[in-house]
Design an enzyme around this catalytic site. Structure first.
Site, PDB file in Angstrom:
ATOM      1  N   HIS A  56       1.238  -0.843  -0.097  1.00 31.62           N
ATOM      2  CA  HIS A  56       0.183   0.264  -0.086  1.00 31.62           C
ATOM      3  C   HIS A  56       0.492   1.196  -0.576  1.00 31.62           C
ATOM      4  O   HIS A  56       1.988   1.066   0.357  1.00 31.62           O
ATOM      5  CB  HIS A  56      -0.846   0.197   1.495  1.00 31.62           C
ATOM      6  CG  HIS A  56      -1.881  -1.092   0.742  1.00 31.62           C
ATOM      7  ND1 HIS A  56      -2.817  -1.659   1.739  1.00 31.62           N
ATOM      8  CD2 HIS A  56      -2.505  -1.644   0.115  1.00 31.62           C
ATOM      9  CE1 HIS A  56      -4.083  -1.607   1.658  1.00 31.62           C
ATOM     10  NE2 HIS A  56      -3.720  -1.838   0.085  1.00 31.62           N
TER      11      HIS A  56
ATOM     12  N   HIS B 146       2.363   2.347   2.651  1.00 33.90           N
ATOM     13  CA  HIS B 146       3.419   1.937   3.099  1.00 33.90           C
ATOM     14  C   HIS B 146       5.033   2.176   2.944  1.00 33.90           C
ATOM     15  O   HIS B 146       5.523   1.880   2.818  1.00 33.90           O
ATOM     16  CB  HIS B 146       3.153   0.745   3.882  1.00 33.90           C
ATOM     17  CG  HIS B 146       2.178   1.130   5.046  1.00 33.90           C
ATOM     18  ND1 HIS B 146       2.008   0.703   6.344  1.00 33.90           N
ATOM     19  CD2 HIS B 146       0.638   1.378   4.676  1.00 33.90           C
ATOM     20  CE1 HIS B 146       1.135   0.406   6.580  1.00 33.90           C
ATOM     21  NE2 HIS B 146       0.114   0.830   5.863  1.00 33.90           N
TER      22      HIS B 146
ATOM     23  N   HIS C  36      -4.484  -8.800   5.414  1.00 30.94           N
ATOM     24  CA  HIS C  36      -4.860  -7.001   5.229  1.00 30.94           C
ATOM     25  C   HIS C  36      -4.317  -7.243   3.595  1.00 30.94           C
ATOM     26  O   HIS C  36      -5.614  -7.020   2.951  1.00 30.94           O
ATOM     27  CB  HIS C  36      -3.774  -6.772   5.557  1.00 30.94           C
ATOM     28  CG  HIS C  36      -4.232  -5.128   5.103  1.00 30.94           C
ATOM     29  ND1 HIS C  36      -4.797  -4.189   5.395  1.00 30.94           N
ATOM     30  CD2 HIS C  36      -2.561  -4.327   4.792  1.00 30.94           C
ATOM     31  CE1 HIS C  36      -4.544  -3.120   4.787  1.00 30.94           C
ATOM     32  NE2 HIS C  36      -3.273  -3.136   4.354  1.00 30.94           N
TER      33      HIS C  36
ATOM     34  N   ASP D  71      -0.726  -2.915   8.515  1.00 30.33           N
ATOM     35  CA  ASP D  71      -1.712  -3.392   8.714  1.00 30.33           C
ATOM     36  C   ASP D  71      -1.961  -4.683   8.470  1.00 30.33           C
ATOM     37  O   ASP D  71      -1.157  -5.112   7.813  1.00 30.33           O
ATOM     38  CB  ASP D  71      -1.994  -2.857   6.997  1.00 30.33           C
ATOM     39  CG  ASP D  71      -1.871  -1.192   7.337  1.00 30.33           C
ATOM     40  OD1 ASP D  71      -1.416  -0.283   8.393  1.00 30.33           O
ATOM     41  OD2 ASP D  71      -2.197  -0.575   6.633  1.00 30.33           O
TER      42      ASP D  71
ATOM     43  N   GLU E  94      -0.452  -1.428  14.368  1.00 32.40           N
ATOM     44  CA  GLU E  94      -1.556  -0.003  13.876  1.00 32.40           C
ATOM     45  C   GLU E  94      -2.548   0.220  14.639  1.00 32.40           C
ATOM     46  O   GLU E  94      -3.142  -0.739  15.772  1.00 32.40           O
ATOM     47  CB  GLU E  94      -1.301  -1.111  12.347  1.00 32.40           C
ATOM     48  CG  GLU E  94      -2.756  -1.443  12.476  1.00 32.40           C
ATOM     49  CD  GLU E  94      -4.303  -1.595  11.557  1.00 32.40           C
ATOM     50  OE1 GLU E  94      -4.924  -0.770  11.605  1.00 32.40           O
ATOM     51  OE2 GLU E  94      -4.160  -3.008  10.884  1.00 32.40           O
TER      52      GLU E  94
HETATM   53 ZN    ZN Z   1      -2.052   1.080   5.789  1.00 33.45          ZN
HETATM   54 ZN    ZN Z   2      -2.447  -1.234   4.172  1.00 28.24          ZN
END
Ligand code: ZN
Ligand code: ZN
Ligand code: ZN
Lengths: 633, 660
Positions: free
Chosen positions: A69, A72, A155, A176, A201
């Protein structure tokens, strides 16, 4: 030694995750994300806080990226290719394979918005060349003292939590994660570890979610209703992750309901991503994994490529378009075309960053959305917000913290008020130190350290064999890792000048110092007149030593039964205390009295004992002295 | 530590097998199956062709080719009698071939060991076992149920009449191996066996029984194949099975985790045929960077050369109208061969199909597309760039490669055309499609048979004689090249190396720089107990609570320990007690000498008057009461009739001694 945790991003917010942890002299950057809500310098972490001089290669031991993501990984090409970081970078195989797609997608959106591009496509490729891919549970020795290990995080495909340890100090950075399995991914999994620090997180710090199947049905029903009425469904997603999850869901539903309405993917991007998903199917859930040989679950039957000309074509369809949150690019273009029509449907992800169109649509029921100063779009279509998210809920976070029981917890990737509540719960319910620092703040505390000492075989043998105890972990029934013993106190820690600390068994100390053991003992020889005893022992007439001792044993056992007085050969014993009849008139320990045994029933007893039994010894002696017939009864 | 070599490395298909006794744990390294001994049985279809019972109805024990026409038995690890199954604690499997004999072991009563193997090894091995069982079933079905089994027939009278070759395979060189023949395990046996395997990733750490830490590192030999690192508190062992530094398929040899062990068990000698001698200069003059020297692409280039040679021979046959039969079960080789063959076919513009005939090929090939984590850098890079990891994926879609589970598949019969290329498992040329195809093509001088070196080709081909088809025997690399071994050993820096005895002439000259021991099959080597000390990790907060006392006339400081001791992951920890007993423990051990003069001074301080008896070690106490103190070599005896005085005097004595 200490742990110092500098939060460069995702401190009390979601976006640009980046935490730099110094642990026993090693410095690790966890994630290198960008913030979708900003287009100025705030989009990236403030790297200057890592090193004033910009010498990042010496300032950092390595970078660890948890998943693909953008919040990140979005700043990674910038950090390596523009800022010049050249050191090791670790991520899982899927992250390494899929990250370039994400980054390139984002770069194109930036360029499309007319922004100055922060890095080029070549930069992305060069950056990825520096990445070492790791598999789950694999131990990676970054250098002599730093070891890292990835654990499954759910995730998105390839998402991992990372364990890092330096000497005796260990920590986990979760990135995450999702504690419950979804359509295509399993739940996060980690070993019980000895940790000084857990950085987790906290996107849903206060939310408790029920089963997601109901919400999946809701989504399918909304889509079905829309296409039944001839409407178009826009599903803005990022190329990876959510797109595949929803696609498995829809493809499956289409099969079951025998629907013929086309499902499209915008751009070849997602189609290409599906190829990666097929190769990396081992990183999905067991159920999906098992399909690889017959029909790979990522071979979508009902999915086609979208052609721009279809944008205003009549008839229903479902379209996946990037980017998610409608922050620009193709999804925004489609939004402009489809939003004004009532029969259409737009689905929104559970979380949209402030500043995006998605965020505007989520807040209330807007009838108009301003794109910029000059453009305003009428919104008449239906909006469906997806309420399932690949993040753990509050219960999941609490479960993980409890399971790992670290010494300290740092919350990141969440919203300040909710994080405060969670922080309070972790402190009060679990009794664990918890922090939620803001960006650019540093949290520090001492790290665990063990003093290393050699331990002699005799010590290890005496304290480990055969007195094992395997305390079972009541909560989880985990394998008994701890083997305990109470004979530790037989161990002696020794330190010589300029020598390593060594633990030995107490018996070994004497030889170590080159001498012999010296015991301190006590002796006492005393006489008793045993006329009374004579009367008691009716049948025993002869002054035979053995019979005397027998009678004595009888008398004493009454008083000292619990001590376990034992009759030996010509003696009575309890522990180290020993008494026998003394015939030696010149006995040196015969201190008081006249020194010679006479007729008239005076018998001498010689005792000796070691210091450990001095209390018992004197009790026995006193009782014996009371038997003296010269003492008045 | 004890080490017994149960059977030596006989190449890719029959890896070595050892038993190691480390810190009281019995560890079995690999459990292979000697498939080459299958060659004593008649191949599947000759049984159909031939009359096994002659007219006089007396049973024929051998067929016309002097082979045994019965349901095959399988030869398990020789010298299995040297160990007791129930004593094994751990089984480590290094390669798919090293697992083929495992169901024999796991179905044995009393077996309770923990089995470790990599994920990929376990899967690939499962495919091989499945195929073996299926092929064996086919044999059984075609042949029907025979009353007599192989073992019952192996009486001395029958054996005497056998040709020498047969006897040697059945009984072994020393004539003791009849007991290692077993009927094949069932699918259920296999399944139960696989359920007992704990699968690992490369360099994943597992801890057996709290103290033995086990890690697998890529060996490069085959997808999933590995070497092992075993760490016990007392001794670290590295085990090197057959390894290849760099191949075109499996992940590169990873030696970093094997460095610095106490004992290195080196079991990879398959290429000793090479006339290469090592001299010490060779070791010392090596100036190259280690990684470069070891991991350069020599091996891969050599492998490619061989594969290309096979391809060009194949093309010659195809062009002449003959077909090519490739009965090779080596996954890594086949994957590359498929890619190269189709390239060659394309470059000659031939329209020749490649048929893969195997009960498990479809699943196995699909599996190879989803394990990029187990492959070499070259294949991983293909994955990153969005291409197929192996060529077969496209070739199957393009219908250049066709996969069929059996030779009788209807689809195969419909598609069949010659010339063609057939790839199938070898099973020593006794089971499966290879037998049928050999019968079909053995007389065709234009056809080509590609065999892997390792079995006695002449004997294996005997039931197919006369052979007119060309036979190409290839030896693929199955181990580290001899000239690289000294450099590798030097780099791994083991304190002690265990090597097979036949390498003695090569390594004895190196004994100066490397400490080598040589092992012989079936003999146990005992290594003296290591005098390495265990390490105790003491929590800092606990250490700060300890009270240290400095010893008189000595530079040593000492403290009695308190706390909870536990073992975790092979390490001993001492931490603060959860529930403190709160008991103050005084010194329990004393040593030193009591000097009579000092004793008198000490006594005087507590108001006790004593007199020394000259020439003796005795102090007579005269005041306040009479008493006696005897100072002996190992003890001091205080004889006083007063409890509290005795106690005070003992304090004085302790004050003169050292204690902890
Ligand atoms: Zn994230
Ligand atoms: Zn994520
Ligand atoms: Zn006496």
């Amino acid at each position: 030694m200490a742990i110092e945790c500098l939060v460069l991003g995702a401190g009390q917010e979601v976006g640009k995750s980046c935490v730099v942890v110094s642990i026993n002299g090693k410095r690790i950057m966890f994630d290198c994300g960008m913030h979708m809500g900003y287009t100025d310098h705030r989009r990236y972490p403030d790297f200057s806080l890592i090193s004033k001089s910009g010498d990042f290669n010496n300032a950092l031991s390595c970078i660890i990226i948890t998943h693909f993501h953008l919040d990140h990984i979005g700043a990674l090409p910038y950090f390596t290719e523009v800022c010049g970081y050249n050191g090791p970078i670790y991520m899982t195989y899927p992250t390494k394979a899929l990250a370039p797609l994400m980054l390139e997608d984002y770069r194109k959106v930036m360029v499309g918005r007319g922004e100055e591009q922060q890095f080029t496509y070549e930069n992305i490729l060069d950056c990825m060349k520096k990445v070492t891919a790791v598999d789950l549970k694999q131990n990676v020795q970054v250098d002599k003292n730093l070891q890292i290990r990835a654990y499954y995080a759910g995730h998105v495909l390839g998402a991992a939590m990372f364990y890092a340890c330096v000497e005796d100090s260990g920590m986990v950075y979760t990135g995450d994660y999702n504690m419950t399995p979804d359509r295509h991914l399993g739940a996060a999994q980690i070993d019980r570890l000895q940790l000084d620090l857990l950085i987790t997180e906290s996107t849903y710090a206060t939310t408790i979610r029920d089963s997601k199947y109901a919400r999946e049905r809701e989504f399918l029903k909304a889509v079905h209703k829309c296409v039944d009425n001839g409407g178009k469904v826009l599903i803005p997603t990022f190329a990876l992750g959510r797109a595949q999850e929803l696609c498995i869901l829809l493809d499956d539903y289409w099969e079951r309901m025998n629907l013929k309405v086309p499902i499209y993917f915008s751009a070849g991007l997602t189609i290409q991503a599906n190829l990666y998903y097929k190769v990396l199917i081992n990183w999905t859930s067991q159920k999906v994994k098992d399909t690889y040989a017959t029909r790979n679950a990522f071979d979508f039957k009902n999915v086609h490529n979208f052609d721009r000309s279809l944008l205003d074509a009549p008839g229903p369809c479902v379209l996946f378009a990037t980017p998610g949150m409608i922050s620009g690019g193709f999804s925004l273009e489609v939004f402009k075309h489809w939003a004004p029509c009532e029969s259409n449907l737009i689905t929104l992800p559970g979380y949209c960053v402030a500043g995006t169109v998605g965020h505007k649509l989520m807040s209330g029921k807007p009838t108009k959305v301003d794109l910029d100063k000059d453009t305003q779009i009428d919104v008449r279509c239906q909006i469906h917000q997806l309420s399932f998210s690949p993040h753990t809920d509050a219960k999941g976070i609490m479960d993980l913290v409890k399971f790992l029981s670290p010494k300290h917890v740092i919350l990141v990737h969440g919203e300040k008020p909710k994080m405060d509540l969670l922080k309070g719960r972790i402190k009060s319910e679990l009794g664990i130190e918890c922090y939620d620092p803001a960006n650019t703040e540093t949290v520090s505390f001492p790290s665990t350290h063990f003093i290393k000492s050699d331990a002699s075989n005799a010590f290890i043998r005496s304290s480990l064999a055969p007195n094992f105890k395997f305390p079972k972990d009541e909560i989880t029934d985990m394998p008994a890792l701890h083997v305990r013993d109470e004979r530790v106190s037989e161990g002696i820690l020794t330190m010589g000048k300029g020598q390593k600390v060594k633990v030995v068994h107490q018996d070994e100390v004497v030889t170590m110092v080159g001498g012999g053991k010296t015991e301190v003992e006590f002796g006492y020889c005393f006489g008793l007149n045993l006329c009374n005893l004579e009367n008691i022992g009716e049948e025993i007439r002869v002054y035979d030593d053995e019979s005397l001792l027998k009678i004595l044993n009888m008398k004493l056992s009454g008083e000292f039964g619990e001590l376990g007085l034992r009759g030996g050969l010509g003696s009575l014993e309890v522990n180290s205390f020993r008494v026998l009849v003394c015939k030696n008139d010149a006995c040196p320990r015969r201190i008081d009295g006249d020194g010679c045994s006479e007729s008239g029933g005076r018998v001498y007893f010689c005792c000796n004992w070691s210091i450990l039994d001095k209390t018992i010894a004197w009790r026995v002696i006193n009782v014996m002295k009371n038997m003296d017939s010269s003492v008045d009864l | 530590m004890k080490f017994t070599n149960l059977s030596q490395n006989k190449g890719y298909n029959l890896p070595s097998c050892h038993m190691v006794n480390l810190s009281g744990f019995h560890i079995l390294l690999d459990c292979p199956l000697d498939l080459s001994s299958l060659t004593i049985f008649s191949p599947i279809s000759t049984i159909l062709h031939e009359q096994t019972f002659d007219s006089s109805s007396s049973k024929k024990i051998l067929d016309n080719y002097n082979l045994i026409p019965f349901e095959p038995y399988y030869k398990t690890i020789e010298r299995g009698h040297l160990w007791n199954v129930s004593l094994i604690d751990v089984v480590l499997i290094s390669s798919p071939m090293g697992m083929l004999g495992l169901p024999f072991l796991t179905r044995t009563k009393g077996f309770s060991a923990k089995i470790y193997a990599t994920e990929a090894t376990t899967r690939v091995s499962e495919f091989m076992m499945k195929d073996l069982i299926t092929m064996h079933m086919e044999y059984k079905q075609l042949y029907g149920h025979e009353e007599n089994n192989f073992l019952q027939l192996m009486n001395w009278k029958n054996l005497e009449a056998f040709p020498f070759k047969l006897k040697e395979i059945i009984l072994g060189k020393d004539g003791t191996e009849l007991g290692s023949w077993m009927p094949l395990y069932s699918a259920v046996d296999m399944k139960e066996c696989l359920q007992k395997v704990e699968t690992l990733k490369y360099s994943e750490e597992v801890c057996y029984n709290g103290s033995l830490i086990i890690k697998a590192f890529s060996s490069g030999l085959e997808i999933g194949a590995c070497n092992w690192s075993l760490k016990s508190p007392k001794r670290n062992i590295s085990y090197i099975s057959s390894s290849i530094f760099s191949s075109g398929v499996s992940m590169e040899f990873d030696f970093h985790g094997l460095i610095g062990s106490d004992v290195l068990i080196y079991s990879d000698f398959t290429s000793t045929k090479t006339n290469y001698s090592i001299n010490s200069e060779n070791v010392n003059n090596q100036e190259l960077n280690d990684d470069d020297f070891l991991l350069n692409s020599d091996e891969r280039l050599e492998e490619m050369e061989k594969l290309n040679f096979i391809c060009s021979c194949s093309m010659d046959s195809l062009k002449a109208g003959g077909s090519v039969l490739i009965p090779i079960g080596r996954l890594g080789i086949i994957l590359q061969l498929l890619e190269l063959l189709s390239m060659h076919i394309d470059s000659f513009d031939l329209k020749v199909p490649i048929f893969i005939i195997s009960s498990i090929a479809e699943e196995l090939l699909a599996y190879t597309c989803i394990l990029p984590e187990w492959l070499c850098n070259y294949r991983q890079d293909k994955m990153y760039s969005g291409k197929s990891v192996f060529g077969h994926e496209e070739l199957i879609k393009e219908k250049k490669i066709h996969i069929f589970p059996t030779i009788n598949s209807r689809e195969l019969l419909m598609m069949w055309q010659e010339p063609c290329i057939v790839v199938c498992p070898h099973w020593s040329l006794r089971l499966g499609p290879v037998v049928h195809l050999l019968h079909r093509w053995h007389g065709d001088p234009n056809s080509l048979l590609v065999l892997e070196e390792g079995i006695d080709t002449d004997f294996a081909l005997s039931p197919f004689k006369p052979i007119a088809m060309k036979v190409l025997e290839c030896s693929f690399l199955s181990g580290i090249r001899l000239e690289k071994v000294p450099q590798l050993l030097k780099m791994l820096q083991p304190k002690q190396i265990l090597l097979p005895d036949y390498t003695k002439p090569l390594f004895e000259p190196l004994n100066k720089s490397l400490s080598c021991l040589f092992y012989t099959e079936a003999e146990t080597i005992r290594l003296p107990n290591s005098n390495k000390l265990s390490e105790l990790h003491i929590a800092t907060n606990l250490a700060s609570q300890l009270t240290f006392s400095k010893l008189k006339n000595n530079e040593l400081t000492m403290s009695r320990l308190t706390g909870d001791l536990y073992v975790e992951h092979g390490k001993h920890y001492l931490v603060e007690e959860k529930r403190s007993t709160g008991l103050e423990i005084g010194p329990l051990v004393h040593w030193g000498r009591v000097d009579l003069g000092s004793l008198l001074v000490g006594l005087e301080k507590i108001g006790v008057k004593g007199l020394m008896e000259y020439g003796s070690n005795v102090v007579n106490v005269v005041e306040p009461v009479k008493g006696l103190i005897e100072v002996k070599e190992t003890s001091v005896v205080i004889s006083i009739g007063d409890e509290s005085l005795a106690s005070r005097i003992s304090d004085v004595v302790y004050g003169l001694l050292n204690g902890v």
